[in-house]
Scaffold this motif. Structure first.
Motif, mmCIF file in Angstrom:
data_model
loop_
_atom_site.group_PDB
_atom_site.id
_atom_site.type_symbol
_atom_site.label_atom_id
_atom_site.label_comp_id
_atom_site.label_asym_id
_atom_site.label_seq_id
_atom_site.Cartn_x
_atom_site.Cartn_y
_atom_site.Cartn_z
ATOM 1 N N ALA A 1 7.031 -51.314 -42.314
ATOM 2 C CA ALA A 1 7.048 -52.697 -41.823
ATOM 3 C C ALA A 1 7.008 -53.715 -42.959
ATOM 4 N N LYS A 2 6.933 -53.226 -44.216
ATOM 5 C CA LYS A 2 6.812 -54.113 -45.377
ATOM 6 C C LYS A 2 5.628 -55.059 -45.197
ATOM 7 N N LEU A 3 4.513 -54.487 -44.742
ATOM 8 C CA LEU A 3 3.303 -55.258 -44.473
ATOM 9 C C LEU A 3 2.197 -54.853 -45.435
ATOM 10 N N VAL A 4 1.599 -55.853 -46.071
ATOM 11 C CA VAL A 4 0.460 -55.658 -46.964
ATOM 12 C C VAL A 4 -0.752 -56.300 -46.315
ATOM 13 N N ILE A 5 -1.859 -55.575 -46.305
ATOM 14 C CA ILE A 5 -3.126 -56.087 -45.775
ATOM 15 C C ILE A 5 -4.098 -56.182 -46.928
ATOM 16 N N GLU A 6 -4.651 -57.358 -47.126
ATOM 17 C CA GLU A 6 -5.620 -57.587 -48.189
ATOM 18 C C GLU A 6 -6.955 -57.981 -47.577
ATOM 19 N N LEU A 7 -8.033 -57.414 -48.110
ATOM 20 C CA LEU A 7 -9.385 -57.754 -47.689
ATOM 21 C C LEU A 7 -10.021 -58.592 -48.784
ATOM 22 N N ASP A 8 -10.593 -59.702 -48.394
ATOM 23 C CA ASP A 8 -11.166 -60.637 -49.355
ATOM 24 C C ASP A 8 -12.672 -60.720 -49.193
ATOM 25 N N LEU B 1 -1.336 -55.516 -35.652
ATOM 26 C CA LEU B 1 -0.266 -55.072 -34.743
ATOM 27 C C LEU B 1 0.777 -56.166 -34.529
ATOM 28 N N GLU B 2 0.324 -57.409 -34.378
ATOM 29 C CA GLU B 2 1.252 -58.527 -34.194
ATOM 30 C C GLU B 2 2.134 -58.737 -35.415
ATOM 31 N N SER B 3 1.666 -58.323 -36.588
ATOM 32 C CA SER B 3 2.386 -58.549 -37.836
ATOM 33 C C SER B 3 3.359 -57.427 -38.185
ATOM 34 N N LEU B 4 3.275 -56.313 -37.505
ATOM 35 C CA LEU B 4 4.174 -55.191 -37.784
ATOM 36 C C LEU B 4 5.556 -55.517 -37.248
ATOM 37 N N ARG B 5 6.571 -55.436 -38.068
ATOM 38 C CA ARG B 5 7.906 -55.903 -37.715
ATOM 39 C C ARG B 5 8.747 -54.866 -36.984
ATOM 40 N N PRO B 6 9.411 -53.950 -37.642
ATOM 41 C CA PRO B 6 10.271 -53.020 -36.897
ATOM 42 C C PRO B 6 9.450 -51.937 -36.205
ATOM 43 N N ALA B 7 10.038 -51.321 -35.216
ATOM 44 C CA ALA B 7 9.350 -50.229 -34.523
ATOM 45 C C ALA B 7 9.236 -49.028 -35.453
ATOM 46 N N PRO B 8 8.106 -48.313 -35.384
ATOM 47 C CA PRO B 8 7.973 -47.133 -36.245
ATOM 48 C C PRO B 8 8.902 -46.023 -35.770
ATOM 49 N N PRO B 9 9.367 -45.192 -36.683
ATOM 50 C CA PRO B 9 10.190 -44.063 -36.249
ATOM 51 C C PRO B 9 9.341 -43.088 -35.457
#
Length: 123
Positions: free
Chosen positions: A54-61, A104-112
C-alpha cells in the motif's frame, strides 16, 4: 546503507512498549490480510512500520520528536511515493482500535489474496 541496516536491526531488537503493542496487531497479516514490516530502511530513514503493497508508512511519535524534524522526514519519505501517517504513543496506548481504523482507512490498493487459486479452478 550498512549504517541504516544496523540501526534498523538495533531498533527491531529494542522495541518500545508502544511499538510492541501496535506490532502485535499488525504482524502476520492480522490487519485485514495486509503485510507489514517493522523498522524498515526507507530512503535515509528507518521507519517504524511499512506496508509495501500500500506504500504506507506508520510512524509512532514520543516525547523526543520535534515537529520540524518530523515534517522534513515525512516530506522526504513521501517524495519516494509513500503515504506517511503518524500517531502519538499515547494514542496507541489509549485508543488502539481508533488507530487501527485509521490505518485501515489509509491502506490504498486491495491486498493480494494470500493463496490464489490457479486459473481455471475458480468454479
Amino acid at each position: 546503507m550498512k549504517d541504516r541496516i544496523a540501526r534498523a536491526r538495533r531498533l527491531h531488537r529494542d522495541q518500545t512498549e508502544v511499538e510492541r503493542l501496535l506490532w502485535s496487531r499488525l504482524r502476520d497479516r492480522r490487519l485485514a490480510g495486509w503485510k507489514f514490516r517493522r523498522q524498515v530502511p526507507v530512503g535515509p530513514y528507518v521507519v517504524d512500520f511499512l506496508c509495501a503493497d500500500a506504500k504506507l508508512v506508520i510512524e509512532l511519535d514520543g516525547g523526543h520528536h520535534t515537529p520540524e524534524a518530523d515534517a522534513e522526514r515525512t516530506r522526504m519519505i513521501e517524495a519516494d511515493g509513500y503515504l506517511v501517517i503518524r500517531f502519538w504513543n499515547n494514542d496507541v496506548l489509549e485508543n488502539l482500535d481508533g488507530v487501527l481504523r485509521r490505518i485501515l482507512e489509509s491502506l490504498r490498493p486491495a491486498p493480494p489474496h494470500p493463496d490464489p487459486l490457479p486459473h481455471g479452478e475458480r468454479e
